[in-house]
Scaffold this motif. Structure first.
Motif, PDB file in Angstrom:
ATOM      1  N   ALA A 259      -1.813  -2.906   8.328  1.00 39.89           N
ATOM      2  CA  ALA A 259      -2.306  -3.913   8.892  1.00 39.89           C
ATOM      3  C   ALA A 259      -3.318  -4.548  10.384  1.00 39.89           C
ATOM      4  N   GLU A 260      -3.637  -3.297  10.611  1.00 37.12           N
ATOM      5  CA  GLU A 260      -4.960  -3.546  11.285  1.00 37.12           C
ATOM      6  C   GLU A 260      -6.070  -2.929  10.929  1.00 37.12           C
ATOM      7  N   ALA A 261      -6.062  -2.290   9.487  1.00 35.85           N
ATOM      8  CA  ALA A 261      -7.124  -2.438   8.367  1.00 35.85           C
ATOM      9  C   ALA A 261      -7.617  -4.084   7.514  1.00 35.85           C
ATOM     10  N   GLY A 262      -6.798  -4.977   8.238  1.00 35.90           N
ATOM     11  CA  GLY A 262      -7.020  -5.877   7.522  1.00 35.90           C
ATOM     12  C   GLY A 262      -6.077  -6.284   6.487  1.00 35.90           C
ATOM     13  N   ALA A 263      -5.282  -5.913   5.886  1.00 35.82           N
ATOM     14  CA  ALA A 263      -4.437  -5.183   4.828  1.00 35.82           C
ATOM     15  C   ALA A 263      -2.761  -5.580   4.597  1.00 35.82           C
ATOM     16  N   SER A 264      -2.518  -5.525   3.422  1.00 36.31           N
ATOM     17  CA  SER A 264      -1.038  -5.247   3.563  1.00 36.31           C
ATOM     18  C   SER A 264      -0.483  -5.048   2.128  1.00 36.31           C
ATOM     19  N   LEU A 265       0.978  -4.522   2.049  1.00 32.68           N
ATOM     20  CA  LEU A 265       1.507  -4.163   1.138  1.00 32.68           C
ATOM     21  C   LEU A 265       0.943  -4.340  -0.419  1.00 32.68           C
ATOM     22  N   ALA A 266       0.965  -5.767  -0.357  1.00 35.71           N
ATOM     23  CA  ALA A 266       0.426  -6.539  -1.320  1.00 35.71           C
ATOM     24  C   ALA A 266      -1.365  -6.579  -2.382  1.00 35.71           C
ATOM     25  N   ASP A 267      -1.932  -5.715  -1.107  1.00 40.25           N
ATOM     26  CA  ASP A 267      -2.968  -5.232  -1.439  1.00 40.25           C
ATOM     27  C   ASP A 267      -3.212  -4.014  -2.093  1.00 40.25           C
ATOM     28  N   VAL A 268      -2.162  -2.665  -2.149  1.00 36.44           N
ATOM     29  CA  VAL A 268      -1.803  -1.797  -2.528  1.00 36.44           C
ATOM     30  C   VAL A 268      -1.682  -2.092  -3.784  1.00 36.44           C
ATOM     31  N   VAL A 269      -3.072  -0.572  -3.669  1.00 39.36           N
ATOM     32  CA  VAL A 269      -3.250  -0.648  -5.161  1.00 39.36           C
ATOM     33  C   VAL A 269      -2.495   0.815  -6.427  1.00 39.36           C
TER      34      VAL A 269
ATOM     35  N   VAL B 270       8.732  14.041   3.556  1.00 40.68           N
ATOM     36  CA  VAL B 270       8.178  13.285   2.175  1.00 40.68           C
ATOM     37  C   VAL B 270       6.976  13.057   3.377  1.00 40.68           C
ATOM     38  N   GLU B 271       5.977  12.930   2.857  1.00 45.54           N
ATOM     39  CA  GLU B 271       4.423  12.124   3.204  1.00 45.54           C
ATOM     40  C   GLU B 271       4.143  11.201   2.324  1.00 45.54           C
ATOM     41  N   VAL B 272       3.232   9.776   3.065  1.00 47.87           N
ATOM     42  CA  VAL B 272       3.616   8.465   1.486  1.00 47.87           C
ATOM     43  C   VAL B 272       1.717   8.815   1.774  1.00 47.87           C
ATOM     44  N   GLU B 273       0.767   8.754   1.001  1.00 41.86           N
ATOM     45  CA  GLU B 273      -0.712   8.097   1.188  1.00 41.86           C
ATOM     46  C   GLU B 273      -0.345   6.959   0.352  1.00 41.86           C
ATOM     47  N   VAL B 274      -1.282   5.540   0.639  1.00 43.05           N
ATOM     48  CA  VAL B 274      -1.628   4.388  -0.305  1.00 43.05           C
ATOM     49  C   VAL B 274      -3.416   4.280  -0.040  1.00 43.05           C
ATOM     50  N   ASP B 275      -3.637   3.591  -0.859  1.00 41.43           N
ATOM     51  CA  ASP B 275      -5.164   2.855  -1.238  1.00 41.43           C
ATOM     52  C   ASP B 275      -5.005   1.451  -1.270  1.00 41.43           C
ATOM     53  N   ALA B 276      -5.702   0.536  -0.625  1.00 47.75           N
ATOM     54  CA  ALA B 276      -5.813  -0.797  -1.200  1.00 47.75           C
ATOM     55  C   ALA B 276      -6.961  -1.202  -1.390  1.00 47.75           C
ATOM     56  N   VAL B 277      -7.138  -2.694  -2.108  1.00 45.67           N
ATOM     57  CA  VAL B 277      -8.251  -3.681  -2.110  1.00 45.67           C
ATOM     58  C   VAL B 277      -7.942  -4.303  -1.395  1.00 45.67           C
ATOM     59  N   LEU B 278      -8.710  -5.651  -0.981  1.00 41.83           N
ATOM     60  CA  LEU B 278      -8.463  -6.484  -0.753  1.00 41.83           C
ATOM     61  C   LEU B 278      -9.244  -7.396  -1.936  1.00 41.83           C
TER      62      LEU B 278
ATOM     63  N   GLY C  60       8.632  -3.439  -5.136  1.00 45.10           N
ATOM     64  CA  GLY C  60       8.777  -4.153  -6.283  1.00 45.10           C
ATOM     65  C   GLY C  60       8.177  -5.267  -7.055  1.00 45.10           C
ATOM     66  N   ALA C  61       7.982  -5.513  -6.504  1.00 43.54           N
ATOM     67  CA  ALA C  61       7.416  -7.336  -6.724  1.00 43.54           C
ATOM     68  C   ALA C  61       5.707  -6.541  -6.716  1.00 43.54           C
ATOM     69  N   VAL C  62       5.454  -6.128  -6.117  1.00 43.89           N
ATOM     70  CA  VAL C  62       3.754  -5.455  -5.730  1.00 43.89           C
ATOM     71  C   VAL C  62       3.238  -3.993  -6.974  1.00 43.89           C
ATOM     72  N   ARG C  63       3.948  -3.437  -7.123  1.00 46.93           N
ATOM     73  CA  ARG C  63       3.862  -2.503  -8.443  1.00 46.93           C
ATOM     74  C   ARG C  63       3.005  -1.501  -8.613  1.00 46.93           C
ATOM     75  N   PRO C  64       2.299  -1.156  -7.579  1.00 46.18           N
ATOM     76  CA  PRO C  64       1.212   0.181  -7.665  1.00 46.18           C
ATOM     77  C   PRO C  64       1.157   1.001  -8.261  1.00 46.18           C
ATOM     78  N   VAL C  65       0.130   1.215  -8.974  1.00 43.60           N
ATOM     79  CA  VAL C  65       0.572   3.055  -9.478  1.00 43.60           C
ATOM     80  C   VAL C  65       0.649   3.669  -8.453  1.00 43.60           C
ATOM     81  N   THR C  66       2.122   4.833  -9.277  1.00 46.16           N
ATOM     82  CA  THR C  66       2.813   5.680  -8.052  1.00 46.16           C
ATOM     83  C   THR C  66       2.678   6.947  -8.929  1.00 46.16           C
ATOM     84  N   THR C  67       2.258   7.934  -7.813  1.00 46.41           N
ATOM     85  CA  THR C  67       2.770   9.642  -7.934  1.00 46.41           C
ATOM     86  C   THR C  67       3.948   9.913  -7.316  1.00 46.41           C
ATOM     87  N   LEU C  68       4.470  10.383  -7.689  1.00 45.25           N
ATOM     88  CA  LEU C  68       5.815  11.871  -6.873  1.00 45.25           C
ATOM     89  C   LEU C  68       5.061  12.921  -7.440  1.00 45.25           C
ATOM     90  N   VAL C  69       4.906  13.420  -6.697  1.00 47.61           N
ATOM     91  CA  VAL C  69       4.715  15.255  -6.146  1.00 47.61           C
ATOM     92  C   VAL C  69       5.128  15.808  -5.937  1.00 47.61           C
TER      93      VAL C  69
END
Length: 130
Positions: free
Chosen positions: A66-76, A121-129, A100-109
């Protein structure tokens, strides 16, 4: 297109010490660093509870986006790192609740450990606006 590099901080004392940002936005791309389950008080949220820790990680990720101007819906892409991959379903449940509705590609390791032994656990994400 604005290609300004924008840094987002979560206020973690580790950011200046290690030399990283919680998130970086460059043009339409936003990357959020590996995010641990740290509460506002600096302590681990949900010790021993992978689901609760994943929820906390995703809360922090969502705020950084959000601070970067994105949302969960932008996550790829998401990456979920666990110290015990046999409990992946608890992390996946939290992930599904948000994505559930966004369905980005996901890796669990599985990883051997994190900086704090209470982190499961730690989580990282990439988003594209756009």
């Amino acid at each position: 297109m604005d290609n300004t590099r924008r840094l987002v901080s979560s206020g973690s004392p580790l950011e200046p010490r290690i030399g990283f940002s919680r998130a970086v936005r460059k043009g339409p791309f936003v990357a959020v660093a590996g995010t641990a389950p740290i509460g506002a008080d600096g302590r681990t949220v949900g010790p021993g509870d992978v689901h609760a820790q994943t929820v906390r990680c995703l809360d922090i990720v969502e705020a950084a986006l959000a601070e970067a101007g994105a949302s969960l819906a932008d996550v790829v892409r998401t990456r979920i790192m666990l110290t015990d991959v046999t409990v992946w379903e608890e992390a996946a449940r939290a992930h599904g609740e948000r994505f559930g509705a966004v369905r980005p590609v996901t890796t669990l390791v599985e990883v051997s450990r994190f900086i704090d032994p209470d982190w499961l656990v730690e989580v990282e994400v990439d988003a594209v606006l756009g």
